[in-house]
Design an enzyme around this catalytic site. Structure first.
Site, PDB file in Angstrom:
ATOM      1  N   LYS A 148      -4.945   2.068 -20.834  1.00  0.00           N
ATOM      2  CA  LYS A 148      -5.028   2.328 -22.269  1.00  0.00           C
ATOM      3  C   LYS A 148      -3.702   2.041 -22.979  1.00  0.00           C
ATOM      4  CE  LYS A 148      -9.221   3.743 -21.257  1.00  0.00           C
ATOM      5  NZ  LYS A 148      -9.240   3.904 -19.797  1.00  0.00           N
ATOM      6  N   ASP A 205      -4.675  15.217 -18.135  1.00  0.00           N
ATOM      7  CA  ASP A 205      -4.924  13.825 -18.468  1.00  0.00           C
ATOM      8  C   ASP A 205      -4.300  13.603 -19.839  1.00  0.00           C
ATOM      9  OD1 ASP A 205      -5.918  11.387 -19.352  1.00  0.00           O
ATOM     10  OD2 ASP A 205      -7.872  11.657 -18.392  1.00  0.00           O
ATOM     11  N   TYR A 214     -13.084  13.523 -19.869  1.00  0.00           N
ATOM     12  CA  TYR A 214     -13.602  12.173 -19.725  1.00  0.00           C
ATOM     13  C   TYR A 214     -14.834  12.171 -18.823  1.00  0.00           C
ATOM     14  CZ  TYR A 214     -13.725   7.389 -17.856  1.00  0.00           C
ATOM     15  OH  TYR A 214     -14.121   6.150 -17.438  1.00  0.00           O
ATOM     16  N   ARG A 273       0.815  -1.217   0.000  1.00  0.00           N
ATOM     17  CA  ARG A 273       0.000   0.000   0.000  1.00  0.00           C
ATOM     18  C   ARG A 273       0.847   1.265   0.000  1.00  0.00           C
ATOM     19  NH1 ARG A 273      -2.217   2.869   4.116  1.00  0.00           N
ATOM     20  NH2 ARG A 273      -1.748   1.274   5.678  1.00  0.00           N
TER      21      ARG A 273
END
Length: 388
Positions: A196, A171, A99, A45
């Site tokens: 992606k 982004d 987005y 983590r």
């Protein structure tokens, strides 16, 4: 001397196999590490397992950044980055075409945290300046935009952010580090849905953030509390996929350019959105800030009501969610990526129900054109689709 993109993709961030001298990075699956007499106390983590650290070095090198973090999804990367620099009473300016998931995050969550926000009316730098308030802390852009492939002046946004003591975020998913490096233009923080182009095979879900060491430390302090880390097996798969990103993306660039030119000249296509086309209104801007025009394009048929029929007629290109895989896919943003927006909000962004977003893969260009041609012919002439 800076290494070339394919060299960075292949070699930076490798873990040397000191035991068996294998050619690839070994995979360390442990979730439990020693804490006594060690230089680093490792914990998944905390984003510092061996494979996590190695992958972050590769991503930082790809974006010319000092540091990077890898997350469990693109939205985990986006939300953590935003909340690391915004608190109650602050304000953020975002471009109006982003987005759908990011747009929904802002509308559904930010009011709960007392964070104010404004969406620009347009995509010009002046549109962003018009929305700046005394308490504006962050400016957020996405270029090329999803799904209309509109561009924002990266250098211009970075300059107004610096003049107004704001943090600038982008982004960079649609472009990928192969086609665009926003930090070189003065942007502070670069975000990716690594699902992606970084993953590229439609089998990985991940996100990435790259920036200066100071900014990444601030993001890390929140990230470790939110717990958006990625499993080491997926980290290892992503490091493997990144080795071919330069080759894949350049092949997709080439295919997308040819397909955009084919579609723009077709009698049954009303409009094509692709920054590589000379008649794209921001073609010159694209040339000034992108190394390649990308593998994404969108288009609308003249007979918009036949869009579902056209998609069903395709035999090689898949109708599928997400984007950027080696296989060509397309979808209706109104039904998928921007379905969370209302019909009115979509129309305000120029997203019609008939808009098709096309993620171009690495197949032979001639085969893709043949598939599109037979599907267009089938809806034009009312004939049954032919096998490709």
């Amino acid at each position: 001397m800076k290494k070339g993109i394919n060299t960075i993709c292949t070699h930076v961030g490798e873990i040397e196999d000191e035991v068996y001298k294998g050619a690839i990075s070994p995979l360390y699956m442990s979730t439990s590490y020693a804490y006594e007499d060690v230089d680093i106390k490792r914990y998944p983590r905390y984003f510092n397992t061996p494979n996590q650290e190695a992958l972050c070095k590769k991503i930082a090198a790809l974006e010319n950044a000092e540091a990077a973090l890898i997350f469990g999804s693109g939205m985990a990367a986006i939300s953590t980055s935003l909340l690391a620099f915004l608190r109650a009473g602050d304000h953020i300016v975002l471009q109006n075409q982003i987005y759908g998931g990011t747009h929904n995050l802002i509308l559904e969550e930010f009011d709960k945290y007392g964070i104010a926000y404004s969406f620009t009316r347009g995509m010009e730098v002046s549109d962003f300046e018009a929305e700046i308030q005394e308490n504006t802390k962050v400016v957020y852009i996405e270029t090329p935009s999803n799904p209309l492939l509109q561009l924002t002046d990266i250098r211009g946004i970075a300059e107004i952010a610096k003049r107004n003591n704001m943090v600038s975020m982008i982004d960079n998913t649609f472009a990928s580090p192969v086609n665009q490096n926003p930090l070189d233009f003065g942007i502070d923080i670069v975000i990716h849905s690594a699902t992606k182009y970084m993953g590229g095979h439609s089998d990985i879900c991940a996100g990435a953030v790259a920036s200066s060491g100071v900014y990444m430390e601030r993001i890390f302090q929140l990230a470790k509390n939110l717990g958006g880390s990625l499993s080491d097996y997926t980290v290892w798969l992503l490091e493997r996929s990144l080795k071919t990103m330069g080759l894949r993306v350049r092949a997709q660039n080439e295919n997308a350019q040819k397909l955009a030119e084919y579609l723009s000249a077709h009698k049954d296509v009303a409009r094509v959105y692709y920054p590589g086309l000379k008649d794209h209104p921001q073609h010159e801007l694209a040339k000034s800030q992108m190394h390649g025009f990308g593998g994404m394009l969108s288009f609308e048929l003249k007979h918009a009501k036949k869009t579902p029929e056209f998609q069903n007629a395709l035999r090689l290109v898949k109708s599928s969610m997400s984007l950027a895989g080696v296989e060509s896919t397309l979808l209706s943003p109104a039904k998928t990526s921007h379905a969370l927006l209302s019909a009115e909000e979509r129309l305000q962004q120029g997203i019609s129900d008939g808009l098709i977003r096309f993620s171009v893969g690495i197949e032979e260009t001639e085969d893709l054109i043949a598939d599109l041609e037979q599907a267009l012919r089938s809806i034009s002439q009312g004939k049954k689709a032919l096998p490709v």
